[in-house]
Design a protein around this motif. Structure first.
Motif, short mmCIF file in Angstrom:
data_model
loop_
_atom_site.label_atom_id
_atom_site.label_comp_id
_atom_site.label_asym_id
_atom_site.label_seq_id
_atom_site.Cartn_x
_atom_site.Cartn_y
_atom_site.Cartn_z
N TRP A 113 16.40 44.99 4.66
CA TRP A 113 17.40 44.35 3.81
C TRP A 113 17.12 44.56 2.33
O TRP A 113 18.03 44.71 1.52
CB TRP A 113 17.48 42.85 4.12
CG TRP A 113 18.48 42.58 5.20
CD1 TRP A 113 18.21 42.36 6.52
CD2 TRP A 113 19.89 42.53 5.05
NE1 TRP A 113 19.38 42.18 7.20
CE2 TRP A 113 20.43 42.28 6.34
CE3 TRP A 113 20.76 42.68 3.98
CZ2 TRP A 113 21.79 42.18 6.56
CZ3 TRP A 113 22.12 42.58 4.20
CH2 TRP A 113 22.63 42.32 5.48
N SER A 114 15.83 44.57 1.98
CA SER A 114 15.52 44.73 0.56
C SER A 114 15.96 46.11 0.07
O SER A 114 16.29 46.28 -1.09
CB SER A 114 14.03 44.54 0.32
OG SER A 114 13.31 45.64 0.80
N PHE A 115 15.95 47.08 0.98
CA PHE A 115 16.44 48.40 0.60
C PHE A 115 17.97 48.40 0.44
O PHE A 115 18.53 49.00 -0.46
CB PHE A 115 16.06 49.45 1.66
CG PHE A 115 14.70 50.04 1.45
CD1 PHE A 115 14.52 51.02 0.47
CD2 PHE A 115 13.61 49.64 2.20
CE1 PHE A 115 13.27 51.58 0.26
CE2 PHE A 115 12.36 50.19 2.00
CZ PHE A 115 12.18 51.15 1.02
N ILE A 116 18.60 47.70 1.37
CA ILE A 116 20.06 47.76 1.42
C ILE A 116 20.70 46.88 0.35
O ILE A 116 21.76 47.21 -0.19
CB ILE A 116 20.51 47.36 2.85
CG1 ILE A 116 20.08 48.45 3.83
CG2 ILE A 116 22.00 47.14 2.92
CD1 ILE A 116 20.11 48.04 5.26
N ASN A 165 22.56 47.83 -3.23
CA ASN A 165 23.87 48.44 -3.08
C ASN A 165 24.83 47.46 -2.41
O ASN A 165 25.97 47.30 -2.85
CB ASN A 165 23.75 49.71 -2.24
CG ASN A 165 25.05 50.48 -2.18
OD1 ASN A 165 25.96 50.11 -1.45
ND2 ASN A 165 25.15 51.53 -2.97
N PHE A 166 24.32 46.79 -1.38
CA PHE A 166 25.21 45.93 -0.60
C PHE A 166 25.75 44.77 -1.43
O PHE A 166 26.91 44.38 -1.29
CB PHE A 166 24.46 45.39 0.63
CG PHE A 166 25.36 44.67 1.58
CD1 PHE A 166 26.23 45.38 2.38
CD2 PHE A 166 25.35 43.29 1.66
CE1 PHE A 166 27.08 44.74 3.26
CE2 PHE A 166 26.19 42.62 2.54
CZ PHE A 166 27.05 43.36 3.34
#
Lengths: 321, 308, 425
Positions: free
Chosen positions: A43-46, A49-50
């Motif tokens: 989630w921290s990656f997404i 952008n999200f």
């Protein structure tokens, strides 16, 4: 539900004999912790952008879904009307004609663009001096202003004195198609124009994909005596799968919501011969102020595209395994 | 095992060191050597490609020629390929007819910001979607992609109302926020990351690199061709976008090139020649970006490949 | 080196982001010198001289008000207006480019009731006032009223040895068009040129026969369609498919002497003025005749197209906004409009004199009277069903004119579709 350790649910299959219940519980707990940690990292990656995507695109899209169940003129407060908009869709000839036309466009545009873009990418993926110039040139149709594209293609395809029909006449075709002036040929004309315009775009994506294929694969294949077709069939195509899937989804989505090109070339005409869904959404919603109904149409379009996307996703994931 | 992977990763990154960059790059794959040696084949290839390109560029040629015509000649029937007299002054006049320099500056501001954010957040999110396995990931991904399927006309009014409430309309920021986080970039980068072997990431994990470092040290350098294509496509899409800036930017001093060009289109009459002049000028920045990005399409990870 | 490149790209992007955040901002209702700032939405200002003329004249008459035009591309004007008003935009004055925009916005309640601006002088002198009347209240005032007339090129008629058109019937118009057609290829001179919009057939038929455009029976359009079909078949008029595929413009064709006649709204006067000014037009002597009539008509009936201004319900400067709207349909506004070749809605001798004193304008009395027809009816009757019926009419018009359906079938289909899709009969 508290997750029971897998050892208890399937003792016959997985429970190793030396594991005490206590230990397996701990292991499951740490597995869960690990899963939670991984999810957190994912989630921290997404999220960066999200967050932007959710706030500025997802919320309005969800609002659009809500509006589909209301009557709204885009000015006064919306009034809930239940599924009225959807029952109205079923009996609307404009809707069904535009669904048919959109599908016609998509099934013409998708395979043609895919094949030509892939062909061009393979053709241009070689060490020739000045290859960059050719690649640039092929990308130019996509850069040319849409207005210019519409004007030129309309002039080229002009039914009475256009160059294309003059050529067709000179090779002995007495009654060449009347292209955008005919209900039968208007859609093929639009498809030809859009393939011409888009192929360079998807060629770029394929070129990027081709770069990921290790050269050693080919070298090994050559050593094994594989011919060009076999190399293409057994190395290039499988290795390009993620790219092809990506191109396919993009093409599907962009075909189903095609708007600009048709708007400048035919405006949906003659009659309703090239009327597509996005145009109808624009006409009913923004031009005629029937926004609730237009939203219901977008929802229908969404369901159509979503089902295609899911099928393609499943096929692609299966291919990856 | 871990050492070999590390070597592998290092080798892959190594290609991009300054020294390596000066070495003449070769494409990922060269077709059969036999074919390359025959000059006849090469000549045939050139002839074929040239013919193809000329046919494909006809509309662009018309645009170029029209940009040098008098306004009345643009729509001449039958089609006129070469202007009767070349109006070179079109390329001078356009700078004073509309404040083109301001428009170019605004377009550049938007395009650079959006492309930069798109690359950064897109490749970051793509790592999460491709290399970190967690529950609900694929559902989230499909829903992400599915929203691209809604035509903009359908949600543009709710979106505008929201931006108005946030007091962001009539600012360039509105467009940056709307366009920088598109699912497109995530999708493109995810597909590319999928093609990078998981073993590489696994090995790096075993070597103690955390996920963020793997992204920064291994994935980013490896994904240059994909980043280059994403940059190019985002750049083009933003640069050529008309409807978004048209709806959101009201003050003339915030207009982009594409809105500016619309001022040559009137209710009853068009300045078609100047419209084409402006269109040609507006292509030049993209053309430069494309030429600059060229080498990334040729030189990718595959130049080093998985050899080792 | 590469790292530097990436770093500098990042810095460039960061600077760009900061710039983007700073620029922009909403217009304040008053400027620094204490003047009221009035925002007015207009379309394609650079190509539409009337706005500059009106704004200058208004500012000269009202030194305490500064007008800030909100320029919007003509082609997508209503899309933008719809969107910004949905967001609660507070632009003071909204231009009514097409009557359909007015119908939609007034129906939504987005416009302010400005009936108090309609004085005795206005109702006596302003044509097309009632186009903007809903339930006995006025929600906009017209500043321009363009009636449809027949423009003709005197030199072409002289060369062909034909008399100038007067009040023609449609069959006479067809005959005359055939007689003044000449040449081939590059030297082709079309007897007449008609726009590709359905208005020139469907709406004029409704207006002149007195039949209902929104009624669902369109057999009354048959004679009018035969006029156009006959013209394109005989080669006296560029055929429909060629007109659409080449995007042929009536004003360039007329001002370069390629078309002997053009039936169109009086707005073409400003187009001719513009073409003469920038040197693209070659036409020397031209005139205006009344729109052709159906056989047996005793007076001249034609279509009229209003263009107006309304006050936004969310306007910040209601008083100044009303002042502006009243000004545009007053004697002073009419003068400013006529001076740039427009037909003002406020009609008086002074503005007519100004219009006809412009360089290159015809000087004959017939041309002057042609601009004041006996009866000019709003081209498209306005009702909630209008937009959908106009769309159906456009669809069938394309099919009929491109020869994709027979005339009878096309008109029947138009009626059937109107009844089933819109009128629920």
């Amino acid at each position: 539900m508290t997750a029971s350790p897998p050892t208890i649910r399937h003792p016959k299959i997985t429970a190793p004999q030396f594991t005490t219940p206590q230990l397996s519980k701990e292991r499951a707990l740490s597995a869960r912790r690990r899963a939670r940690r991984t999810a957190l990292i994912g989630w921290s990656f997404i999220l960066p952008n999200f967050a932007g995507f959710a706030l500025f695109t997802l919320i309005p899209v969800v609002a659009c879904f809500f509006i589909a169940f209301t009557q709204w003129d885009a000015y006064n407060p919306p009034v809930l009307v239940g599924v009225n908009n959807f029952t109205r869709l079923l009996g609307d000839s404009n809707f069904w004609i535009s669904v048919r036309n959109t599908a016609y466009y998509a099934f013409g545009h998708i395979p043609l663009t895919l094949a030509i873009a892939l062909g061009l990418a393979l053709l241009l993926n070689r060490a020739l001096r000045g290859i960059g110039i050719f690649r640039t040139a092929l990308f130019f149709p996509y850069l040319t202003s849409l207005v210019a594209v519409a004007i030129v293609f309309n002039l080229l395809f002009a039914p009475d004195n256009g160059p294309i029909n003059q050529i067709l006449n000179s090779v002995g075709i007495a009654n060449p198609p009347r292209w955008t002036a005919s209900t039968e040929w208007a859609m093929p004309t639009v498809i030809i124009t859009s393939v011409w315009r888009d192929m360079g775009y998807y060629m770029i994506l394929f070129l990027a994909g081709l770069q990921t294929i290790p050269r050693e694969y080919y070298e090994a294949a050559e050593v094994d005596g594989a011919n060009a077709w076999q190399r293409f069939r057994n190395i290039t195509l499988p290795s390009l799968r993620p790219t092809t899937y990506f191109v396919l989804i993009l093409l599907t989505i962009s075909s189903f919501k095609v708007f600009d090109l048709i708007q400048v070339m035919t405006e949906g005409g003659p009659g309703r011969a090239t009327l597509v869904l996005s145009q109808l959404i624009y006409r009913d919603g923004i031009v005629q102020g029937d926004y609730g109904y237009a939203s219901a149409m977008s929802l229908a379009l969404f369901v159509i595209v979503l089902s295609f996307t899911i099928v393609q996703f499943k096929l692609s994931e299966r291919g990856n395994k | 095992m871990s050492t070999t992977t590390q070597e592998l990763a290092v080798k892959m990154i190594d290609v991009d060191n300054p020294l390596a960059a000066t070495v003449k790059r070769e494409p990922a794959y060269r077709p059969a050597r036999r074919g390359r040696k025959s000059p006849l084949r090469v000549i045939f290839m050139y002839v074929f490609l040239t013919a193809l390109v000329l046919v494909l560029l006809i509309p662009f040629g018309w645009m170029l020629s029209s940009s040098l015509k008098r306004n009345t000649e643009v729509f001449a029937v039958p089609i006129q390929w070469i202007p009767t007299s070349f109006q070179w002054n079109n390329y001078v006049d356009i700078w004073t007819t509309i404040p083109l320099l301001t428009y170019l500056k605004n377009s550049a501001t938007l395009t650079l910001s959006i492309t930069f954010l798109q690359l950064l957040t897109g490749s970051f999110a793509a790592y999460g979607f491709s290399k970190v396995k967690f529950k609900g990931r694929d559902v989230l991904f499909v829903s992400y992609i599915a929203t691209i399927a809604i035509p903009w006309q359908a949600y543009m009014i709710p979106q505008y109302i929201m931006m108005q409430k946030l007091h962001l309309t009539n600012t360039l920021m509105a467009l940056i926020l709307l366009q920088a986080f598109s699912a497109f970039g995530v999708f493109l980068m995810r597909q590319f990351y999928l093609s990078i072997p998981d073993e590489l990431v696994e090995a790096a994990r075993i070597d103690g690199l955390n996920e963020y470092r793997i992204w920064a040290r291994i994935m980013l350098p490896l994904s240059k061709p994909a980043l280059a294509s994403l940059a190019l496509l985002t750049f083009v899409a933003t640069w050529n976008d008309y409807m978004g800036p048209f709806i959101y930017l009201t003050s003339n001093d915030l207009w982009t090139v594409q809105i500016g060009l619309q001022s040559f289109v009137g209710q009853y009459a068009n300045d078609a020649a100047l419209l084409m002049t402006g269109s040609v000028i507006s292509i030049i920045p993209i053309f430069i970006i494309f030429l600059l990005g060229q080498r990334y399409f040729i030189a990718g990870i595959a130049t080093s490949g998985l050899k080792g | 080196m590469k790292r530097k490149l990436i770093a500098s790209a990042a810095i460039a992007a960061a600077v760009a982001l900061t710039l983007a955040g700073c620029s922009g901002g909403a217009g304040a209702p008053t400027s620094s010198d204490g003047k009221t700032v009035l925002s007015v939405s207009v379309w394609s200002m650079a190509k539409t001289p009337e706005f500059g003329a009106l704004i200058n004249a208004f500012e000269a008459a009202n030194p305490d008000i500064t007008v800030q035009p909100v320029d919007i591309a003509a082609a997508d004007y209503s899309t933008k207006i719809t969107t910004v008003l949905a967001g609660g935009d507070s632009t003071d004055v909204i231009g009514m480019k097409a009557i359909q925009d007015f119908t939609k916005l007034s129906g939504e309640g987005a416009l302010l009731d400005i009936s108090d601006l309609v004085t005795a002088d206005t109702s006596a002198k302003v044509t097309g006032l009632d186009s903007y009347k809903v339930d006995n209240k006025y929600y906009a005032l017209p500043y321009r009223w363009d009636s449809w007339v027949l423009f003709y090129n005197k030199d072409i008629f002289d060369a062909a040895g034909q008399p100038y058109p007067t009040t023609l019937t449609w069959p006479q118009y067809v005959d005359l068009a055939k007689k003044v057609t000449s040449g081939d290829g590059d030297s082709k001179i079309w007897g007449t040129f008609q726009v590709t919009w359905p208005t020139i057939v469907q709406n004029i038929a409704a207006v002149q026969t007195g039949k209902d455009f929104l009624g669902g029976d369109y057999s009354f359009m048959k004679d009018q369609y035969n006029v156009s079909l006959d013209l394109q078949k005989s080669g006296a008029m560029m055929d429909y498919s060629t007109s659409t595929s080449t995007k042929a413009g009536y004003a360039p064709l007329f001002t370069t002497g390629k078309a002997a006649m053009v039936p169109i709204g009086s707005w073409m006067i400003s187009g001719i003025q513009q073409a003469m000014k920038d040197g693209t037009g070659t036409i020397k002597n031209w005139g205006i005749a009344p729109m052709p009539q159906i056989p047996g008509a005793t007076s001249v009936t034609t279509m009229g197209t209003p263009t107006g201004f309304a006050v936004n319900k969310n306007a910040k400067n209601v008083d100044a906004a009303k002042k502006f709207v009243a000004f545009t349909s007053s004697a002073a506004g009419a003068q400013a409009l006529a001076a740039v070749g427009n037909s003002p809605a406020y009609q008086d001798a002074a503005s007519t004199a100004t219009l006809f004193s412009l360089p290159g304008m015809p000087t004959d009395a017939e041309s002057k009277t042609a601009l004041s027809p006996d009866k000019a009816v709003l081209d498209t009757p306005q009702a909630p069903t209008t937009a959908a019926i106009v769309q159906i009419g456009t669809d069938e018009h394309q099919l009929i004119m491109a020869g994709q359906t027979s005339l009878d079938d096309g008109l029947k289909e138009m009626g059937d579709r109107a009844n089933s899709e819109v009128l629920n009969k």
